[in-house]
Write an enzyme that holds these catalytic residues in place. Sequence first.
Site, short mmCIF file in Angstrom:
data_model
loop_
_atom_site.label_atom_id
_atom_site.label_comp_id
_atom_site.label_asym_id
_atom_site.label_seq_id
_atom_site.Cartn_x
_atom_site.Cartn_y
_atom_site.Cartn_z
N CYS A 1 -10.28 5.37 -9.80
CA CYS A 1 -9.44 5.95 -8.39
C CYS A 1 -10.05 6.02 -7.33
CB CYS A 1 -8.37 7.10 -8.66
SG CYS A 1 -7.16 7.37 -10.00
N HIS B 1 -8.89 11.49 -2.49
CA HIS B 1 -7.93 10.86 -3.63
C HIS B 1 -6.76 11.51 -3.69
CE1 HIS B 1 -6.29 8.65 -6.75
NE2 HIS B 1 -6.85 9.59 -8.09
N ASN C 1 0.34 8.85 -7.34
CA ASN C 1 -0.95 8.86 -8.05
C ASN C 1 -0.80 7.32 -7.89
OD1 ASN C 1 -3.77 8.46 -8.44
ND2 ASN C 1 -3.47 10.36 -10.09
#
Length: 316
Positions: free
Chosen positions: A116, A240, A270
């Site tokens: 990520c 993020h 996500n």
Amino acid sequence: MPAVPPNVRGAVITGWGTALPPKVLTNFDLEQMFDTSNDWIVERTGIHQRHVGGTTVGLSVESGRAALDMSGVDPATIDALVLATTTPDRMVPGSAAAVQNELGLRCGSYDVNAACSGFVYALVQGHGMVAMGAKKVLVIGTDTLARITDWTDRNTAILFADGSGAVVIEAVDGPGQLVSWDLDADGSAERFLYADIGANIHMDGKEVFRRAVRIMVDSGTKSMNHAGVTADDIALVVPHQANIRIIQAACDRLGIPIERAATVLHRTGNTSSASVPLALADALDAGRVNKGDLVLLVGFGAGMTAASAVLRWGGE
């Protein structure tokens, strides 16, 4: 890492683009798949829906083409393509090669896997290539996590999704947008979030939450310190998009009000390497960033990696 030296040739973002698969899974859809509820998911994550489907190459081509179109850059003049992804379509070769071909680029291309944190890793590398002589670099962050998600496990299936975001950076005379950056990793935490080859994602949610906030705040603070700025100077933070509680906790500890954070996870979930460019593009399209504003990109990922960067929008 130190601040970018003033005598280094810089670059600015001149175009951006995004791509999301057309298929949407809402929390109410997930209620029909396993024991969960919309209220439970929203309370714990802030996510209401997520997009699933497509391939890493296909989504990357779509977002990359949109970024190129906005910048007005001839694809043949791109000097390098850096694709941040933890879900390549094949083990070999990297997905960047196919994206390069589909976009009509004639340059080096490679994948970066920092989970990520990958997009910020790739963005820093793109600026590094500009400092070494490149004139135009295409940076893409894409992940198709639905393919490695166990859709019977409510602890992970409620989180992960697919998407892509891309930016074109172009060299400028004098200092560019990158003021400072920090890349970090704590390999001792690798066991808390991983997917073995051919297997699905495994996550220790409590441990990831605890460590994620700490490593995000540490990296973001380092980048601000290297830039010689404080939280009060940051016009927008682009974190993020993992979990709204992680974003809130990180913003609180960084001293940045949540109102100054760019968030899209309520509708995207996500998306790993795609989450920062998706949130950045959303904020830019909404007019939340003006020339001269300081923007802090910050994230964490499996590994456990962390990355942050302070950008002065439009350069100096």
